[in-house]
Write a protein that holds these residues in place. Structure first.
Motif, PDB file in Angstrom:
ATOM      1  N   ASP A 103       0.809  -1.210   0.000  1.00 43.46           N
ATOM      2  CA  ASP A 103       0.000   0.000   0.000  1.00 43.46           C
ATOM      3  C   ASP A 103       0.846   1.265   0.000  1.00 43.46           C
ATOM      4  O   ASP A 103       0.329   2.369  -0.146  1.00 43.46           O
ATOM      5  N   MET A 104       2.175   1.103   0.153  1.00 43.29           N
ATOM      6  CA  MET A 104       3.062   2.264   0.170  1.00 43.29           C
ATOM      7  C   MET A 104       3.729   2.498  -1.181  1.00 43.29           C
ATOM      8  O   MET A 104       4.105   3.628  -1.504  1.00 43.29           O
ATOM      9  N   ALA A 105       3.896   1.440  -1.968  1.00 45.00           N
ATOM     10  CA  ALA A 105       4.659   1.544  -3.214  1.00 45.00           C
ATOM     11  C   ALA A 105       4.064   2.597  -4.137  1.00 45.00           C
ATOM     12  O   ALA A 105       4.794   3.354  -4.793  1.00 45.00           O
ATOM     13  N   GLN A 106       2.737   2.660  -4.187  1.00 44.42           N
ATOM     14  CA  GLN A 106       2.097   3.593  -5.114  1.00 44.42           C
ATOM     15  C   GLN A 106       2.265   5.045  -4.686  1.00 44.42           C
ATOM     16  O   GLN A 106       2.014   5.960  -5.483  1.00 44.42           O
ATOM     17  N   ASP A 107       2.696   5.283  -3.450  1.00 47.47           N
ATOM     18  CA  ASP A 107       2.911   6.653  -2.980  1.00 47.47           C
ATOM     19  C   ASP A 107       4.345   7.134  -3.194  1.00 47.47           C
ATOM     20  O   ASP A 107       4.692   8.239  -2.793  1.00 47.47           O
ATOM     21  N   THR A 108       5.187   6.305  -3.790  1.00 49.38           N
ATOM     22  CA  THR A 108       6.594   6.682  -3.980  1.00 49.38           C
ATOM     23  C   THR A 108       6.805   7.503  -5.245  1.00 49.38           C
ATOM     24  O   THR A 108       7.875   8.086  -5.430  1.00 49.38           O
ATOM     25  N   GLY A 109       5.800   7.525  -6.136  1.00 54.17           N
ATOM     26  CA  GLY A 109       5.975   8.214  -7.416  1.00 54.17           C
ATOM     27  C   GLY A 109       6.669   7.365  -8.458  1.00 54.17           C
ATOM     28  O   GLY A 109       6.888   7.810  -9.587  1.00 54.17           O
ATOM     29  N   ILE A 110       7.042   6.140  -8.100  1.00 53.97           N
ATOM     30  CA  ILE A 110       7.680   5.215  -9.051  1.00 53.97           C
ATOM     31  C   ILE A 110       6.588   4.340  -9.653  1.00 53.97           C
ATOM     32  O   ILE A 110       5.832   3.702  -8.916  1.00 53.97           O
ATOM     33  N   PRO A 111       6.478   4.259 -10.975  1.00 50.77           N
ATOM     34  CA  PRO A 111       5.395   3.491 -11.599  1.00 50.77           C
ATOM     35  C   PRO A 111       5.433   2.009 -11.237  1.00 50.77           C
ATOM     36  O   PRO A 111       6.495   1.447 -10.941  1.00 50.77           O
ATOM     37  N   ALA A 112       4.261   1.381 -11.283  1.00 54.62           N
ATOM     38  CA  ALA A 112       4.146  -0.032 -10.918  1.00 54.62           C
ATOM     39  C   ALA A 112       5.063  -0.914 -11.766  1.00 54.62           C
ATOM     40  O   ALA A 112       5.646  -1.884 -11.267  1.00 54.62           O
ATOM     41  N   ASP A 113       5.204  -0.600 -13.060  1.00 52.25           N
ATOM     42  CA  ASP A 113       6.035  -1.442 -13.924  1.00 52.25           C
ATOM     43  C   ASP A 113       7.502  -1.410 -13.534  1.00 52.25           C
ATOM     44  O   ASP A 113       8.230  -2.380 -13.751  1.00 52.25           O
ATOM     45  N   ILE A 114       7.973  -0.304 -12.968  1.00 50.51           N
ATOM     46  CA  ILE A 114       9.371  -0.244 -12.502  1.00 50.51           C
ATOM     47  C   ILE A 114       9.540  -1.156 -11.293  1.00 50.51           C
ATOM     48  O   ILE A 114      10.543  -1.876 -11.173  1.00 50.51           O
ATOM     49  N   TRP A 115       8.555  -1.137 -10.388  1.00 50.30           N
ATOM     50  CA  TRP A 115       8.591  -2.053  -9.243  1.00 50.30           C
ATOM     51  C   TRP A 115       8.581  -3.498  -9.738  1.00 50.30           C
ATOM     52  O   TRP A 115       9.346  -4.339  -9.245  1.00 50.30           O
ATOM     53  N   ARG A 116       7.693  -3.787 -10.689  1.00 50.57           N
ATOM     54  CA  ARG A 116       7.615  -5.153 -11.230  1.00 50.57           C
ATOM     55  C   ARG A 116       8.969  -5.574 -11.803  1.00 50.57           C
ATOM     56  O   ARG A 116       9.480  -6.662 -11.499  1.00 50.57           O
ATOM     57  N   PHE A 117       9.541  -4.708 -12.634  1.00 47.17           N
ATOM     58  CA  PHE A 117      10.816  -5.034 -13.267  1.00 47.17           C
ATOM     59  C   PHE A 117      11.895  -5.337 -12.229  1.00 47.17           C
ATOM     60  O   PHE A 117      12.583  -6.366 -12.308  1.00 47.17           O
ATOM     61  N   TYR A 118      12.041  -4.444 -11.252  1.00 46.32           N
ATOM     62  CA  TYR A 118      13.144  -4.641 -10.303  1.00 46.32           C
ATOM     63  C   TYR A 118      12.923  -5.861  -9.422  1.00 46.32           C
ATOM     64  O   TYR A 118      13.862  -6.635  -9.166  1.00 46.32           O
ATOM     65  N   LEU A 119      11.701  -6.076  -8.964  1.00 47.87           N
ATOM     66  CA  LEU A 119      11.433  -7.256  -8.131  1.00 47.87           C
ATOM     67  C   LEU A 119      11.691  -8.545  -8.908  1.00 47.87           C
ATOM     68  O   LEU A 119      12.207  -9.521  -8.353  1.00 47.87           O
ATOM     69  N   LEU A 120      11.340  -8.558 -10.185  1.00 46.58           N
ATOM     70  CA  LEU A 120      11.574  -9.750 -11.006  1.00 46.58           C
ATOM     71  C   LEU A 120      13.049  -9.901 -11.343  1.00 46.58           C
ATOM     72  O   LEU A 120      13.557 -11.012 -11.462  1.00 46.58           O
TER      73      LEU A 120
END
Length: 908
Positions: free
Chosen positions: A605-622
């Motif tokens: 619930d915090m990731a979306q408040d960082t200003g970093i798009p969801a796809d960047i989170w997806r890419f780095y986690l993968l």
């Protein structure tokens, strides 16, 4: 047995240290030979150390010899040790070889030596310090300790190469080095010459490639382009020329999705998250995101795919959370189910169904499976001693009781596990137990319970595993965990609990009990499907036509690979069982663990408040998906991967390819006249695409992502070498060449947009919109590189795909999620002032607020105790103590108590 070792051969160190394990268990003769002596008759090159067994067979791998000695002593293999041994071979040895070669052969010193191995040393130090154990795999010395000690000793015996800041590594190394077997091994191999004793051996070895700066990450090195045959090139050109016409027709969409005879029917589940917790990044990559990548890939392959998940809502944890928040269990489930759904929606998880377990279908299917097991004699009745609270008039489930840990003395251990030492606890073993509801002291009383007779089902399970595992894709850790359970022998497992919130037990005399969550949680997959379609049995009672993939973190493996299969096999109702069990290791946060209460780590619930798009989170986690061993989220690494791999590599290539079409050719793909070099590029891209398919078919998600980046690098290099921006200004031949390079590059970009879809669906769709990719090409991923944007195709407006992450932006996020910034619950922001304590007792908080603060005080106290036990840096301890004192003041204010004046020490 005969062990052959050599002076100056580094592999001799750990085997000699491990050889003591064989003393008294087998007759062992140790022979010292020259490094050039060929001990193994069938090897063409000398190999030392070597263990010749009594059978005449030879072991000539250092870790294999050490493992043999440990096994002789009765040591039992474990998953963590195997991970360390794999890491030692793939990560430590290459780095260590470079460091030793620099030091011993080239005579270098300082950072030239320490640089290649520094990150590996830091990795060991972090692992030791965060587990709070003296050894790599636990409280006692293991095979992993001896193998790694032997590898590191030649370097680290010189204090100059054992960094002082790596305190845990320093303590571990000194502990092992002081043991007599290790001292004797060092004397035998190094002969008091130190690391110089290795010079004759190392001078005969090939020079290692420099590994300075390489991350400890299982990350493969970039490979040279593969050698191509004429046949491979011809086939690639033929496929390219067929273009879109070679794509199969799109599968018609179904609603609901149901198995189709004769097709590949893929059923995908991700482990059901507990409803009462907000998932952190580790939860997301371990289950739903990994499964989502495979589900999206399956759809691109035109496989008939159903992907489902949902919240696991029954059990003690839900009742406890409801009590803390002053809500009913159903209200808690409704609240947190919505939170989970919102998080996964933001991360673009493509569930066909996201359901929940608190449904009539869950009750119906669970009770049916139980009744079939009961009727077939696979359920036992027995008496268990439990804690009962007479004040609350109820038996206390594990989470409803706290007390003193019988193992380590921690004063707030739960009734199922101690959070400090990690040991599992039977609630009646707790000292000074207390009911969490009313704080009264419970009494021990007997209670009747039901048990699943796993020993009676063990034969069926092993027979099923023998049929299933060949040809399936179980991750090594999953198979290791199941094998260890079977090796130890299965025991009856209790399947009931004295709770109110759960699936009722349909048996006379057990009306006040519910099923234990580990028995019925996995049945949730069936009930969630049943709420999606009344034809759910076509998926779940159809093992001949359905291939079931299940994704989870490794702690869920026993329930999916053993408990549910035993239940289903015993029910004898032709259930679909897991074919491919995909388990990750754990994702840590920076150099520690995620903790919502301490404000450490990023939660969904915090990731979306960082200003970093969801796809960047997806890419780095993968990109850092913990396959094979634990990995860690790092803000610095995330910045680096975004700016280098996405911005400078992938984004740069796709943007340039599109811009060349727009700028030089009016937005239309130019004519392409392929040279032999172009044809070779087609073949290289096709080979990498096929490698991508091979990896994803084996669910090697992280490695397949590297194939996308490799193709992008090929594309960038192709543009750089051919320089279309210069050729467009030249002769007619040059302009034609610029057109070919541009057309081929933009087609590579189109291919990448489809390969990216499982990983970064929004970016994928953006690229496809910019290139105006034809719809069939967006939905099907071929096995060869096709021309999907032929000459004359008009593209859309091209714009950059990624933004640079700045250092100050990332540093701000690191501080924000690094702990110590606890948000005081419900705006409870009482501060200590200079006013009299009486004035500060006027504002009291509610029970819910007080309970949350009590938990924060407990956890912070735990942190302080652990730091003191580890003899951590005084400044670090002082900082954590200050946090603890502040929390205690907040608690005192919340409870309306006067603040105590700190008592200073009297001067003598």
């Amino acid at each position: 047995m005969r062990l052959f070792v050599s002076e100056g051969a580094p592999g001799s160190l750990p085997v000699l240290a491990a050889a003591r394990r064989a003393q008294g268990r087998a007759e062992l003769l140790i022979s010292t030979v020259g490094p050039e002596e060929c001990v193994v008759p069938f090897l063409t090159q000398p190999k030392i150390p070597v263990l010749q067994l009594d059978s005449g067979n030879y072991l000539f791998s250092t870790s294999a010899i050490c493992r043999y000695f440990f096994l002789l002593s009765g040591w039992e293999q474990d998953d963590l040790t195997n991970q360390w041994l794999e890491w030692e071979v793939t990560e430590l040895q290459p780095a260590l070889s470079a460091a030793l070669y620099c030091l011993v052969v080239q005579g270098k010193k300082g950072e030239d030596v320490l640089g290649p191995v520094r990150r590996a040393l830091t990795h060991i130090d972090h692992s030791l310090s965060h587990r709070s154990c003296p050894f790599l795999a636990g409280e006692t010395e293991s095979l992993a300790d001896i193998v790694l000690w032997g590898a590191l000793y030649p370097l680290l015996q010189d204090p100059a190469y054992l960094p002082e800041e790596l305190g845990a590594l320093h303590s571990w190394f000194q502990t092992l080095s002081s043991q007599e077997p290790c001292q004797r091994a060092a004397e035998t191999v190094l002969k008091q010459q130190g690391v110089l004793a290795l010079r004759p051996y190392l001078q005969k070895q090939p020079q290692p490639s420099s590994l300075q700066g390489r991350a400890v990450s299982n990350e493969p090195e970039e490979e040279e382009l593969a050698t191509l045959s004429e046949e491979e090139i011809t086939m690639a050109v033929t496929a390219w020329e067929k273009g879109l016409g070679s794509l199969p027709p799109l599968r018609p969409q179904q609603n609901p999705v149901l198995p189709v005879p004769g097709e590949r029917n893929v059923l995908i589940t991700s482990a059901l998250p507990y409803v009462n917790n907000v998932p952190h990044l580790g939860n997301i990559i371990g289950c739903v995101l990994s499964a989502d990548v495979f589900a999206r890939y399956s759809r691109l392959r035109q496989w008939n795919t159903l992907y489902l998940c949902g919240t696991d809502e029954y059990g003690t944890a839900t009742e406890t959370k409801a009590m803390e928040e002053g809500l009913t269990p159903q209200e808690i489930c409704d609240k947190y189910h919505a939170i989970h759904a919102d998080i996964y929606r933001w991360f673009n998880i493509s569930f066909d169904i996201f359901g929940r377990t608190t449904t009539p279908q869950q009750t119906k299917i669970t009770q049916d499976i139980f009744q079939r097991l009961f009727a077939r004699g696979f359920v036992l009745q027995d008496t268990m001693e439990q804690l009962r609270c007479e004040h609350c008039a109820r038996f206390l489930a594990d989470r409803f009781v706290e007390g003193v840990c019988p193992f380590c003395g921690y004063e707030e251990a739960r009734g199922d596990q101690c959070d400090k030492c990690g040991k599992l606890i039977n609630a009646i073993e707790l000292k000074k137990p207390q009911c969490k509801v009313c704080r009264s002291c419970p009494v021990v009383k007997s209670s009747q319970h039901l048990f699943l007779d796993l020993p009676k089902l063990e034969g069926r399970l092993e027979e099923w595993l023998e049929k299933t595992l060949p040809g399936s894709d179980w991750t090594p850790n999953a198979w290791f965990i199941i094998r260890s359970w079977l090796r130890d022998g299965l025991r009856p497992r209790c399947i009931t609990r004295d709770l109110r919130w759960g699936t009722p037990v349909p048996l006379e005399g057990f009306e006040e009990k519910v099923f234990y969550v580990w028995f019925d949680a996995t049945i949730g997959y069936l009930s969630i499907t049943a709420n999606y379609t009344d034809q759910w049995e076509r998926w779940w009672k159809n093992p001949e036509q359905v291939s079931l993939y299940q994704f989870m973190a490794k702690d869920n493996v026993p329930f999916h690979g053993l408990v549910f299969p035993c239940s289903a096999l015993g029910a004898e109702d032709n259930y679909t069982l897991v074919k491919h069990l995909i388990a990750t290791e754990y994702l840590n946060y920076e150099d520690g663990k995620f903790s919502k209460s301490r404000g450490v780590g990023v939660f969904g619930d915090m990731a979306q408040d960082t200003g970093i798009p969801a796809d960047i989170w997806r890419f780095y986690l993968l990109y850092i998906r913990p396959e094979g061993q634990d990995s860690a989220f790092s803000w610095t690494d995330m910045l680096h991967k975004n700016n280098s791999e996405l911005l400078n590599n992938l984004g740069n290539f796709i943007n340039r390819a599109g811009m060349f079409v727009s700028k030089f050719f009016g937005g239309y793909v130019p004519e392409m006249v392929l040279t032999s070099d172009d044809q070779r590029l087609l073949a290289h891209v096709t080979l990498e695409l096929q490698h991508y398919h091979q990896l994803l078919e084996k669910v090697r998600i992280r490695d397949a992502l590297r194939s996308i980046l490799t193709i992008s690098r090929h594309g960038n290099q192709y543009i750089q070498v051919n320089e279309p921006w210069k050729r467009i200004k030249g002769s007619e031949a040059d302009r034609q060449r610029a057109g070919t390079v541009t057309g081929l590059a933009v087609n590579i970009a189109a291919l990448l947009s489809v390969m990216l879809q499982p990983y970064m669906p929004t970016v994928s769709a953006t690229i496809q919109a910019q290139l105006q990719l034809p719809p069939p090409a967006c939905s099907i991923l071929p096995t060869s590189f096709l021309c999907t944007l032929p000459a004359g195709h008009q593209i859309g407006t091209v714009s950059p795909l990624f933004q640079k992450l700045e250092n100050d932006q990332i540093e701000s996020l690191r501080q924000r999620f690094g702990g110590g910034q606890l948000e005081e619950p419900l705006e409870l922001k009482a501060k200590v002032s200079s006013k009299p304590a009486v004035a500060e007792t006027m504002t009291t908080a509610g029970p819910q607020q007080i309970q949350v603060l009590m938990e924060e005080v407990t956890k912070q106290g735990n942190i302080v105790r652990e730091l003191k036990a580890q003899k951590a840096d005084k400044n670090q301890v002082a900082a954590e103590v200050a946090k603890l004192l502040d929390l205690k003041k907040q608690l005192a204010l919340a409870e309306g108590k006067p603040l105590e004046t700190p008592k200073g020490k009297k001067k003598k």
